[in-house]
Design a protein around this motif. Structure first.
Motif, PDB file in Angstrom:
ATOM      1  N   PRO A  70       0.834  -1.213   0.000  1.00 40.13           N
ATOM      2  CA  PRO A  70       0.000   0.000   0.000  1.00 40.13           C
ATOM      3  C   PRO A  70       0.863   1.256   0.000  1.00 40.13           C
ATOM      4  N   GLN A  71       0.544   2.192  -0.879  1.00 40.69           N
ATOM      5  CA  GLN A  71       1.330   3.417  -0.991  1.00 40.69           C
ATOM      6  C   GLN A  71       0.567   4.581  -0.360  1.00 40.69           C
ATOM      7  N   ASP A  72       0.525   4.598   0.956  1.00 40.95           N
ATOM      8  CA  ASP A  72      -0.139   5.662   1.701  1.00 40.95           C
ATOM      9  C   ASP A  72       0.702   5.935   2.939  1.00 40.95           C
ATOM     10  N   GLU A  73       1.186   7.176   3.099  1.00 40.16           N
ATOM     11  CA  GLU A  73       2.096   7.496   4.181  1.00 40.16           C
ATOM     12  C   GLU A  73       1.470   7.341   5.556  1.00 40.16           C
ATOM     13  N   ARG A  74       0.153   7.270   5.629  1.00 42.26           N
ATOM     14  CA  ARG A  74      -0.507   7.092   6.928  1.00 42.26           C
ATOM     15  C   ARG A  74      -0.416   5.656   7.416  1.00 42.26           C
ATOM     16  N   PHE A  75      -0.138   4.709   6.526  1.00 44.73           N
ATOM     17  CA  PHE A  75      -0.242   3.301   6.868  1.00 44.73           C
ATOM     18  C   PHE A  75       1.067   2.736   7.425  1.00 44.73           C
ATOM     19  N   ILE A  76       0.923   1.855   8.412  1.00 46.63           N
ATOM     20  CA  ILE A  76       2.013   1.001   8.890  1.00 46.63           C
ATOM     21  C   ILE A  76       1.632  -0.419   8.496  1.00 46.63           C
ATOM     22  N   VAL A  77       2.483  -1.076   7.707  1.00 43.95           N
ATOM     23  CA  VAL A  77       2.149  -2.412   7.214  1.00 43.95           C
ATOM     24  C   VAL A  77       2.825  -3.478   8.060  1.00 43.95           C
ATOM     25  N   SER A  78       2.303  -4.673   7.986  1.00 43.31           N
ATOM     26  CA  SER A  78       2.853  -5.772   8.763  1.00 43.31           C
ATOM     27  C   SER A  78       4.275  -6.099   8.304  1.00 43.31           C
ATOM     28  N   PRO A  79       5.202  -6.295   9.253  1.00 38.71           N
ATOM     29  CA  PRO A  79       6.561  -6.683   8.876  1.00 38.71           C
ATOM     30  C   PRO A  79       6.722  -8.187   8.645  1.00 38.71           C
ATOM     31  N   ALA A  80       5.662  -8.965   8.934  1.00 37.84           N
ATOM     32  CA  ALA A  80       5.803 -10.419   8.858  1.00 37.84           C
ATOM     33  C   ALA A  80       4.493 -11.077   8.461  1.00 37.84           C
ATOM     34  N   ASP A  81       4.605 -12.240   7.834  1.00 36.02           N
ATOM     35  CA  ASP A  81       3.465 -13.127   7.648  1.00 36.02           C
ATOM     36  C   ASP A  81       3.227 -13.856   8.969  1.00 36.02           C
ATOM     37  N   GLY A  82       1.977 -14.122   9.296  1.00 46.03           N
ATOM     38  CA  GLY A  82       1.708 -14.882  10.510  1.00 46.03           C
ATOM     39  C   GLY A  82       0.362 -14.557  11.109  1.00 46.03           C
ATOM     40  N   THR A  83       0.219 -14.842  12.401  1.00 40.71           N
ATOM     41  CA  THR A  83      -1.027 -14.649  13.126  1.00 40.71           C
ATOM     42  C   THR A  83      -0.805 -13.674  14.276  1.00 40.71           C
ATOM     43  N   VAL A  84      -1.711 -12.708  14.402  1.00 40.11           N
ATOM     44  CA  VAL A  84      -1.611 -11.739  15.499  1.00 40.11           C
ATOM     45  C   VAL A  84      -1.895 -12.467  16.817  1.00 40.11           C
ATOM     46  N   ALA A  85      -0.896 -12.526  17.682  1.00 38.31           N
ATOM     47  CA  ALA A  85      -1.004 -13.288  18.923  1.00 38.31           C
ATOM     48  C   ALA A  85      -1.257 -12.411  20.133  1.00 38.31           C
ATOM     49  N   GLN A  86      -0.879 -11.139  20.044  1.00 35.99           N
ATOM     50  CA  GLN A  86      -1.043 -10.252  21.196  1.00 35.99           C
ATOM     51  C   GLN A  86      -1.053  -8.801  20.738  1.00 35.99           C
ATOM     52  N   ILE A  87      -1.931  -8.005  21.356  1.00 34.23           N
ATOM     53  CA  ILE A  87      -1.967  -6.554  21.172  1.00 34.23           C
ATOM     54  C   ILE A  87      -2.039  -5.966  22.573  1.00 34.23           C
ATOM     55  N   THR A  88      -1.006  -5.250  22.986  1.00 27.95           N
ATOM     56  CA  THR A  88      -0.952  -4.809  24.372  1.00 27.95           C
ATOM     57  C   THR A  88      -0.183  -3.505  24.506  1.00 27.95           C
ATOM     58  N   GLU A  89      -0.359  -2.838  25.627  1.00 28.01           N
ATOM     59  CA  GLU A  89       0.391  -1.632  25.948  1.00 28.01           C
ATOM     60  C   GLU A  89       1.631  -2.023  26.742  1.00 28.01           C
ATOM     61  N   VAL A  90       2.798  -1.618  26.263  1.00 30.55           N
ATOM     62  CA  VAL A  90       4.059  -1.921  26.937  1.00 30.55           C
ATOM     63  C   VAL A  90       4.963  -0.700  26.844  1.00 30.55           C
ATOM     64  N   ASP A  91       6.004  -0.678  27.658  1.00 27.07           N
ATOM     65  CA  ASP A  91       7.027   0.352  27.506  1.00 27.07           C
ATOM     66  C   ASP A  91       7.879   0.026  26.290  1.00 27.07           C
ATOM     67  N   ALA A  92       8.263   1.052  25.550  1.00 32.84           N
ATOM     68  CA  ALA A  92       9.136   0.846  24.396  1.00 32.84           C
ATOM     69  C   ALA A  92      10.450   0.202  24.849  1.00 32.84           C
ATOM     70  N   PRO A  93      11.050  -0.668  24.034  1.00 31.59           N
ATOM     71  CA  PRO A  93      12.292  -1.345  24.427  1.00 31.59           C
ATOM     72  C   PRO A  93      13.385  -0.352  24.820  1.00 31.59           C
ATOM     73  N   HIS A  94      14.061  -0.661  25.906  1.00 27.03           N
ATOM     74  CA  HIS A  94      15.122   0.216  26.425  1.00 27.03           C
ATOM     75  C   HIS A  94      16.172   0.503  25.357  1.00 27.03           C
ATOM     76  N   GLU A  95      16.520  -0.525  24.573  1.00 27.46           N
ATOM     77  CA  GLU A  95      17.583  -0.368  23.567  1.00 27.46           C
ATOM     78  C   GLU A  95      17.204   0.600  22.455  1.00 27.46           C
ATOM     79  N   LEU A  96      15.901   0.803  22.240  1.00 26.81           N
ATOM     80  CA  LEU A  96      15.451   1.736  21.201  1.00 26.81           C
ATOM     81  C   LEU A  96      15.124   3.112  21.773  1.00 26.81           C
ATOM     82  N   VAL A  97      15.227   3.254  23.098  1.00 25.61           N
ATOM     83  CA  VAL A  97      14.921   4.523  23.758  1.00 25.61           C
ATOM     84  C   VAL A  97      16.188   5.241  24.215  1.00 25.61           C
TER      85      VAL A  97
END
Length: 249
Positions: A70-97
């Motif tokens: 999809p060519q739309d700057e608003r969209f975030i696309v899936s990085p992987a094929d598979g099944t959505v196993a969890q959707i949750t609120e977490v702190d961003a990884p320390h290594e990326l912060v």
């Protein structure tokens, strides 16, 4: 009609050819097929046929199909094929912060929405970038190899964290996580690379988990149990908090 759709490089019909086999898998497939021929040469059919089927299975695992992104700057696309196993609120990884000394800021500290995708051995294992932009961080973290279906795999397993930043400053982090069988994460990119949305960034061998950390104020557009396709399925719209309920059937 299939003829009206082009692949992600605009090279022709999406469904006109079989998926290519990634070079990482060709050596394994050829080795297995060579053993099957050797067993057949010595009339060991009880070994020759299983090895022949194994070679086909290996080639199928390492398939690398083109995707219509999809060519739309608003969209975030899936990085992987598979099944959505969890959707949750977490702190961003320390290594990326935390400040890594590169002079570029990481993700803002605090809670974000994390979408976890579990891959089976039957899924395509080539991973793709969820947004376009520059690779700001690529962090490898050694760890265990517990079942990727378990939530603690996010923190305990061997993994690789990637941070992508768009030209407008939007940042998305995601993680490639090894599983019980997966023993190697293979990167295709390095810090400083500029990527288009849906571009291949790496792969994880033989079953794994991929997680996306959405920008602050952005919620998931997918549901638990939903099948997603790397580079095609829109998992979020930047700045949007959709009200989704239930579990995908």
């Amino acid at each position: 009609m299939a003829g009206d759709l082009l692949d992600s490089q605009g090279r022709g019909e999406v469904f006109s050819t079989l998926p290519r086999i990634h070079p990482e898998g060709r050596k394994f497939g050829i080795a297995a097929f060579g053993l099957s021929l050797l067993f057949a040469l010595f009339a060991w059919e009880t070994l020759a046929w299983p090895m022949a089927f194994l070679s086909l299975g290996i080639l199928a695992f390492f398939r690398d199909p083109d995707r219509v992104v999809p060519q739309d700057e608003r969209f975030i696309v899936s990085p992987a094929d598979g099944t959505v196993a969890q959707i949750t609120e977490v702190d961003a990884p320390h290594e990326l912060v935390v400040d890594d000394g590169s002079g570029t800021e990481g993700l803002a500290p605090g809670p974000v929405t994390r979408v976890s995708i579990v891959l089976s051995i039957f899924d395509v294992h080539i991973n793709r970038t969820p947004i376009s932009g520059m690779v700001r961080r690529l962090v490898y973290i050694p760890g265990k190899f517990i079942n990727a279906d378990l939530d603690k795999a996010s923190e305990d397993n061997e993994r690789q964290l990637i941070l992508i930043e768009r030209s407008d400053g939007v940042k998305v982090g995601f993680a490639q996580i090894a599983g019980l069988i997966a023993r190697r994460i293979v990167p295709f990119v390095k810090p400083g690379d500029t990527l288009g949305v849906g571009q291949r960034v790496g792969m994880i061998r033989f079953g794994s988990r991929v997680e996306v950390y959405l920008p602050r104020g952005t919620g998931s557009k997918v549901m638990l149990g939903q099948k997603v396709i790397a580079g095609e399925t829109v998992i979020a719209e930047i700045g949007s908090q959709p009200l989704l309920e239930g579990v995908s059937q």
